[in-house]
Design an enzyme around this catalytic site. Structure first.
Site, PDB file in Angstrom:
ATOM      1  N   GLN A 336       0.839  -1.301   0.005  1.00  0.00           N
ATOM      2  CA  GLN A 336      -0.024  -0.011   0.095  1.00  0.00           C
ATOM      3  C   GLN A 336       0.952   1.292   0.082  1.00  0.00           C
ATOM      4  OE1 GLN A 336      -0.408  -2.646   1.930  1.00  0.00           O
ATOM      5  NE2 GLN A 336      -2.613  -3.177   2.009  1.00  0.00           N
ATOM      6  N   GLN A 358       0.127  -0.439  -5.851  1.00  0.00           N
ATOM      7  CA  GLN A 358      -0.869  -0.899  -5.160  1.00  0.00           C
ATOM      8  C   GLN A 358      -1.565   0.529  -4.560  1.00  0.00           C
ATOM      9  OE1 GLN A 358      -0.310  -4.072  -2.464  1.00  0.00           O
ATOM     10  NE2 GLN A 358      -2.145  -3.686  -1.404  1.00  0.00           N
ATOM     11  N   ASP A 359      -3.019   0.437  -4.596  1.00  0.00           N
ATOM     12  CA  ASP A 359      -3.768   1.642  -3.956  1.00  0.00           C
ATOM     13  C   ASP A 359      -3.434   3.013  -4.242  1.00  0.00           C
ATOM     14  OD1 ASP A 359      -4.775  -0.212  -2.557  1.00  0.00           O
ATOM     15  OD2 ASP A 359      -4.007   0.405  -0.581  1.00  0.00           O
ATOM     16  N   ASP A 380      -5.804  -3.223  -6.627  1.00  0.00           N
ATOM     17  CA  ASP A 380      -6.616  -2.272  -6.089  1.00  0.00           C
ATOM     18  C   ASP A 380      -6.303  -0.683  -6.184  1.00  0.00           C
ATOM     19  OD1 ASP A 380      -7.815  -4.645  -4.972  1.00  0.00           O
ATOM     20  OD2 ASP A 380      -6.632  -4.422  -3.050  1.00  0.00           O
ATOM     21  N   ARG A 456     -12.896  -5.861  -7.495  1.00  0.00           N
ATOM     22  CA  ARG A 456     -13.123  -6.970  -6.160  1.00  0.00           C
ATOM     23  C   ARG A 456     -13.754  -6.291  -4.694  1.00  0.00           C
ATOM     24  NH1 ARG A 456      -7.916  -9.022  -3.117  1.00  0.00           N
ATOM     25  NH2 ARG A 456      -6.714  -7.016  -3.006  1.00  0.00           N
TER      26      ARG A 456
END
Ligand SMILES: *[C@@H]1O[C@H](CO)[C@@H](O)[C@H](O)[C@H]1NC(C)=O
Ligand SMILES: *[C@@H]1O[C@H](CO)[C@@H](O)[C@H](O)[C@H]1NC(C)=O
Ligand SMILES: *[C@@H]1O[C@H](CO)[C@@H](O)[C@H](O)[C@H]1NC(C)=O
Ligand SMILES: *[C@@H]1O[C@H](CO)[C@@H](O)[C@H](O)[C@H]1NC(C)=O
Ligand SMILES: *[C@@H]1O[C@H](CO)[C@@H](O)[C@H](O)[C@H]1NC(C)=O
Length: 540
Positions: A336, A358-359, A380, A456
């Protein structure tokens, strides 16, 4: 419901005796005294909690309370618990400051409970003023913040005081959920509480469309003309601020007029925070790839969590940005690592680029509009609890190290919505879904090894739709992936409509995804979904 009574209300009574009397005490006031309360509670998901908390309030209401008065009393119960929750978190902070990571979590929790309180108060005022959409948006955010602080605390649940605060916050979210459900029922069914039912979602076939409002789905947004530049940031001129943060610090508090920060081309290596009271701040760069704000904070560093990892983090409402790049260069192995985080209601982002892994983009809460943006990442990388519309954007999967040759599994979105009453979701209109050039080279060598999905479910009622988008071949035929087992698969709303490209083929989609019926398409217009016609500057 009985479970709630025994397991949750009981410990709450121990903790908060001074604030609210215990459940069995409350129930002395029979709700049958007030059929209107019983009916109003029919709109909630936690009926018994609703009846017992409101029955107690009933004594303070006028003889024939209006629906708005009933909803406001539900909010006020929630607010009392919230105030108590805040002080409990601070107390825990005093007793268990064992390490830097715990301290960071406690700090974050108390901070976001403040935002929860502010949004809850605003929701209550908006209700009085008849601004029901705002009231719903703000109460949705208030609830999301409560869940957020619960989620953060859960990671440091290793002492009894923390466990107690967790169960207290859990109960608080039931109260807030109930107040929000009443607002939704009021908006959808009107004053007559006899018609009220618990919140439904698209998965129940319920679409909140507004017949007769045949607006365009997309919105003709533009940057306001004739904006006066207030301050300038640049690298090589004595008259400029040298950092973006210094310019932000120069902005007035609670401004109702836009404060324009011109950011000249250059690379600004800094962490930028636009505080809660810095409203209507505008970042105006010289172009994507020319004005670059860069950072590399990530959760592998002591005391850093996803929230605080952001290179640029914005809290103040009415934020606007144009023509710049914001990146987090921590790399994919750092996990993250947020480039841009926004909690700004009424925020408008035009021609901006967000780079990360990520993120990348943390669209955390409230109503946000992105147009002509480029958003890049892998895991994500567009996530949060907001109601955001992405229009005419380019969404690109970037290579993820290590073992890129062996393949990867990526989800573009991870929307968080914990409650069906929350007016939250991600809407993608006319976007391109593709991989970066580099990623596509790896992909083309071995397409079977690379699995990419539209989203998701971070939370049980996650909602994400793709409309009129071009979806390239890198998206797997299943379209969407589970988060953990079958959690949320019966409640999420993942839907598509009229997309093109190889990846848009619906024939092999997971059975828990949906095709939007054409007659309900306008539920997801910028106007209906985020009330954009009221706050996004428009070209004629
Ligand atoms: C916190 O820890 C306690 C004690 O181990 C446990 O009973 C409780 O379920 C935990 N709460 C959460 C939300 O995980
Ligand atoms: C801005 O508003 C907050 C409340 O929302 C208030 O506490 C603060 O004092 C205000 N600041 C100024 C400079 O008016
Ligand atoms: C805090 O978190 C960091 C990153 O996860 C970890 O490396 C460090 O050991 C943690 N510190 C403590 C005192 O637990
Ligand atoms: C998607 O990316 C590939 C690789 O860069 C490129 O060849 C292709 O034209 C892109 N698709 C669209 C529709 O732009
Ligand atoms: C479907 O997409 C096409 C472009 O691919 C567009 O011309 C058409 O207007 C779209 N239909 C609707 C109902 O939006």
């Amino acid at each position: 419901m009985a479970i709630i009574n025994i397991n949750i209300i009981f410990p709450i009574c121990l903790i908060s005796f001074a604030i609210v009397s215990c459940a069995d005490e409350i129930s002395h006031v029979s709700v049958s005294q007030s059929p209107v309360i019983r009916q109003a509670c029919q709109s909630t998901r936690f009926l018994q909690v609703c009846e017992s908390s409101l029955a107690q309030r009933y004594l303070h209401l006028p003889p024939n309370p209006t629906t708005v008065q009933i909803i406001k009393s539900a909010i006020s119960v929630s607010k009392e618990y919230l105030k108590k929750g805040k002080s409990l978190v601070l107390n825990v902070g005093r007793s268990v400051t064992v390490n830097v990571n715990h301290t960071a979590v406690i700090h974050l929790c108390s901070e976001i409970l403040l935002y929860s309180e502010y949004r809850m108060e605003s929701a209550s005022e908006a209700l009085t003023q008849g601004k029901i959409k705002d009231a719903r948006a703000w109460m949705s955010a208030s609830l999301a913040y409560q869940k957020g602080s619960w989620g953060a605390l859960r990671h440091i649940n290793d002492t009894e005081p923390v466990a107690q605060v967790l169960s207290f916050l859990d109960f608080l979210t039931l109260l807030s959920s109930n107040a929000l459900s009443m607002m939704v029922a009021y908006d959808n069914y009107g004053e007559n509480t006899a018609l009220w039912v618990p919140p439904k979602t698209e998965r129940d076939g319920f679409y909140e469309d507004r017949p007769g409002r045949n607006s365009e789905l997309r919105y003709k947004a533009r940057f306001p003309k004739k904006l006066k530049v207030d301050v300038t940031v640049c690298k090589h001129n004595l008259k400029c601020y040298k950092t973006v943060q210094e310019a932000v610090d120069a902005a007035p508090e609670n401004s109702t007029r836009r404060f324009v920060i011109r950011i000249r081309g250059g690379v600004y290596a800094e962490t930028v925070r636009v505080g809660f009271r810095k409203k209507n701040v505008v970042f105006w760069g010289q172009g994507m790839g020319k004005t670059i704000i860069t950072g590399s904070l990530n959760v592998h560093q002591p005391g850093i969590n996803t929230f605080t990892s952001a290179t640029v983090g914005v809290l103040g409402d009415g934020f606007m940005a144009r023509d710049l790049t914001i990146e987090n260069t921590a790399g994919s192995e750092a996990h993250q690592a947020v480039a841009f985080r926004s909690d700004s209601d009424f925020s408008v982002i035009l021609n901006c680029e967000f780079l990360g892994n990520q993120d990348t983009l943390y669209a955390n809460s409230l109503r946000q509009f992105y147009k002509n943006c480029r958003i890049q990442g892998n895991v994500d990388f567009i996530f949060g609890h907001s109601a955001s519309v992405f229009q005419d954007c380019e969404i690109l999967i970037a290579p993820r190290q290590p073992n890129l040759e062996r393949g990867d599994n990526n989800a573009i979105t991870a929307h968080g919505r914990t409650d069906p009453a929350q007016s939250l979701g991600f809407v993608f209109l006319n976007c391109l879904i593709n991989g970066t050039e580099e990623y596509m080279r790896y992909y083309n060598k071995n397409p079977q090894a690379h699995r990419n999905y539209l989203g998701r479910p971070w939370k049980e009622y996650s909602r994400t739709v793709f409309i009129n988008c071009e979806i390239e071949k890198l998206i797997s035929p299943e379209g969407w992936m589970p988060w953990s087992g079958d959690v949320g698969l019966n409640t999420v709303f993942y839907a598509e409509f009229n997309n093109t490209g190889v990846g848009s083929d619906l024939s092999k989609r997971v059975p828990w995804s949906t095709r939007i019926p054409p007659q309900y398409l306008h539920t997801y217009s910028v106007e209906n979904f985020i009330q954009g016609d009221q706050w996004i500057p428009r070209s004629r």
